[in-house]
Write a protein that holds these residues in place. Structure first.
Motif, mmCIF file in Angstrom:
data_model
loop_
_atom_site.group_PDB
_atom_site.id
_atom_site.type_symbol
_atom_site.label_atom_id
_atom_site.label_comp_id
_atom_site.label_asym_id
_atom_site.label_seq_id
_atom_site.Cartn_x
_atom_site.Cartn_y
_atom_site.Cartn_z
ATOM 1 N N LEU A 65 -7.849 -48.075 21.330
ATOM 2 C CA LEU A 65 -7.599 -48.906 20.400
ATOM 3 C C LEU A 65 -6.387 -48.694 19.690
ATOM 4 O O LEU A 65 -5.755 -47.443 19.423
ATOM 5 N N THR A 66 -5.718 -49.909 19.264
ATOM 6 C CA THR A 66 -4.379 -49.769 18.407
ATOM 7 C C THR A 66 -4.820 -50.442 17.190
ATOM 8 O O THR A 66 -5.573 -51.595 17.189
ATOM 9 N N PRO A 67 -4.502 -50.083 15.987
ATOM 10 C CA PRO A 67 -4.404 -50.616 14.591
ATOM 11 C C PRO A 67 -3.765 -51.923 14.725
ATOM 12 O O PRO A 67 -2.624 -51.906 15.191
ATOM 13 N N VAL A 68 -4.359 -52.943 14.258
ATOM 14 C CA VAL A 68 -3.612 -54.226 14.027
ATOM 15 C C VAL A 68 -2.608 -54.391 12.842
ATOM 16 O O VAL A 68 -1.749 -55.149 12.766
ATOM 17 N N TYR A 74 -7.069 -53.799 6.563
ATOM 18 C CA TYR A 74 -7.430 -54.088 8.000
ATOM 19 C C TYR A 74 -7.742 -52.594 8.621
ATOM 20 O O TYR A 74 -7.661 -52.600 9.896
ATOM 21 N N ARG A 75 -8.232 -51.719 8.047
ATOM 22 C CA ARG A 75 -8.649 -50.356 8.584
ATOM 23 C C ARG A 75 -9.639 -50.440 9.542
ATOM 24 O O ARG A 75 -9.672 -49.679 10.617
ATOM 25 N N ILE A 110 -15.073 -49.508 12.676
ATOM 26 C CA ILE A 110 -14.367 -50.601 13.294
ATOM 27 C C ILE A 110 -15.384 -51.897 13.064
ATOM 28 O O ILE A 110 -16.246 -51.667 14.137
ATOM 29 N N TRP A 111 -15.057 -52.925 12.438
ATOM 30 C CA TRP A 111 -15.844 -53.873 12.342
ATOM 31 C C TRP A 111 -15.402 -55.107 12.971
ATOM 32 O O TRP A 111 -16.128 -56.187 13.483
ATOM 33 N N THR A 112 -14.037 -55.234 13.416
ATOM 34 C CA THR A 112 -13.462 -56.276 14.350
ATOM 35 C C THR A 112 -12.846 -55.787 15.422
ATOM 36 O O THR A 112 -11.851 -54.996 14.990
ATOM 37 N N LEU A 113 -13.058 -56.164 16.567
ATOM 38 C CA LEU A 113 -12.283 -55.788 17.740
ATOM 39 C C LEU A 113 -11.468 -57.011 18.205
ATOM 40 O O LEU A 113 -12.276 -57.983 18.343
ATOM 41 N N GLN A 114 -10.422 -57.111 18.392
ATOM 42 C CA GLN A 114 -9.617 -58.062 19.098
ATOM 43 C C GLN A 114 -8.798 -57.785 20.330
ATOM 44 O O GLN A 114 -8.504 -56.685 20.423
ATOM 45 N N SER A 115 -8.595 -58.856 20.912
ATOM 46 C CA SER A 115 -7.825 -58.524 22.193
ATOM 47 C C SER A 115 -6.714 -59.914 22.508
ATOM 48 O O SER A 115 -7.376 -60.902 22.433
ATOM 49 N N GLY A 116 -5.619 -59.637 22.860
ATOM 50 C CA GLY A 116 -4.743 -60.763 23.296
ATOM 51 C C GLY A 116 -4.690 -60.832 24.595
ATOM 52 O O GLY A 116 -3.991 -59.800 25.198
ATOM 53 N N ILE A 117 -5.158 -61.663 25.331
ATOM 54 C CA ILE A 117 -5.301 -61.713 26.931
ATOM 55 C C ILE A 117 -4.220 -62.929 27.406
ATOM 56 O O ILE A 117 -4.394 -63.981 26.830
#
Length: 163
Positions: A65-68, A74-75, A110-117
């Protein structure tokens, strides 16, 4: 396959970077053109939630994981990187690893995971959908690939039901 998941260790870097390079070579996984050093990887990724999936003694894939954002509000939001060795794609390793990462990330707040695909990376989009992610956005011509072609990405998100 009898996969096992464990925390990524410093000694895993050779295999992790080789798998990352395979992803770069597909031109579907990242806009990166060079593999980071172990030190660069270590500095840019969250210390917890770095995992490898193994098949016996062989690393079949990794996720981290990488912090956004560096802003404290946004932690609990992080971006997923997941890469599977080309000999293990389509054999369930990605599904096991992404589900494990999602559960562990909740334990770590972590409450939200996101992926840019990349929009044409259909396999990754399907994997994320199978693991509870949904498409929340589309980014047109967001970056150039290593051949100078503008590429579109989809933004996928998984929200925790626990946090």
């Amino acid at each position: 396959m009898n996969y096992k998941i464990r925390e990524m260790q410093k000694g895993d870097w050779k295999s992790v970077s080789e798998i990352y390079q395979q992803g770069m070579d597909t031109n579907l996984a990242t806009f990166q053109t060079e593999c980071p050093t172990n030190e660069e990887f270590d500095q840019s990724h969250i210390k917890q939630c770095r995992f490898v999936i193994t098949d016996g003694d062989v690393i079949a894939g990794w996720a981290a994981l990488t912090p956004v954002s560096s802003r404290c509000v946004y932690r609990g939001v992080a971006e997923v990187s997941i890469y599977i060795h080309d000999t293990h794609r389509g054999k369930g390793a990605g599904n096991q690893l992404l589900n494990f990462l999602s559960k562990q990330s909740e334990k770590d707040g972590i409450w939200t995971l996101q992926s840019g695909i990349m929009a044409d990376n259909k396999a990754s989009i399907r994997l994320h959908e199978k693991c509870g992610f949904r498409q929340v956005g589309f980014r047109e011509r967001i970056g150039q690939d290593r051949f100078g072609q503008w590429r579109n990405t989809v933004l996928m998100e998984r929200r925790s039901n626990l946090i």
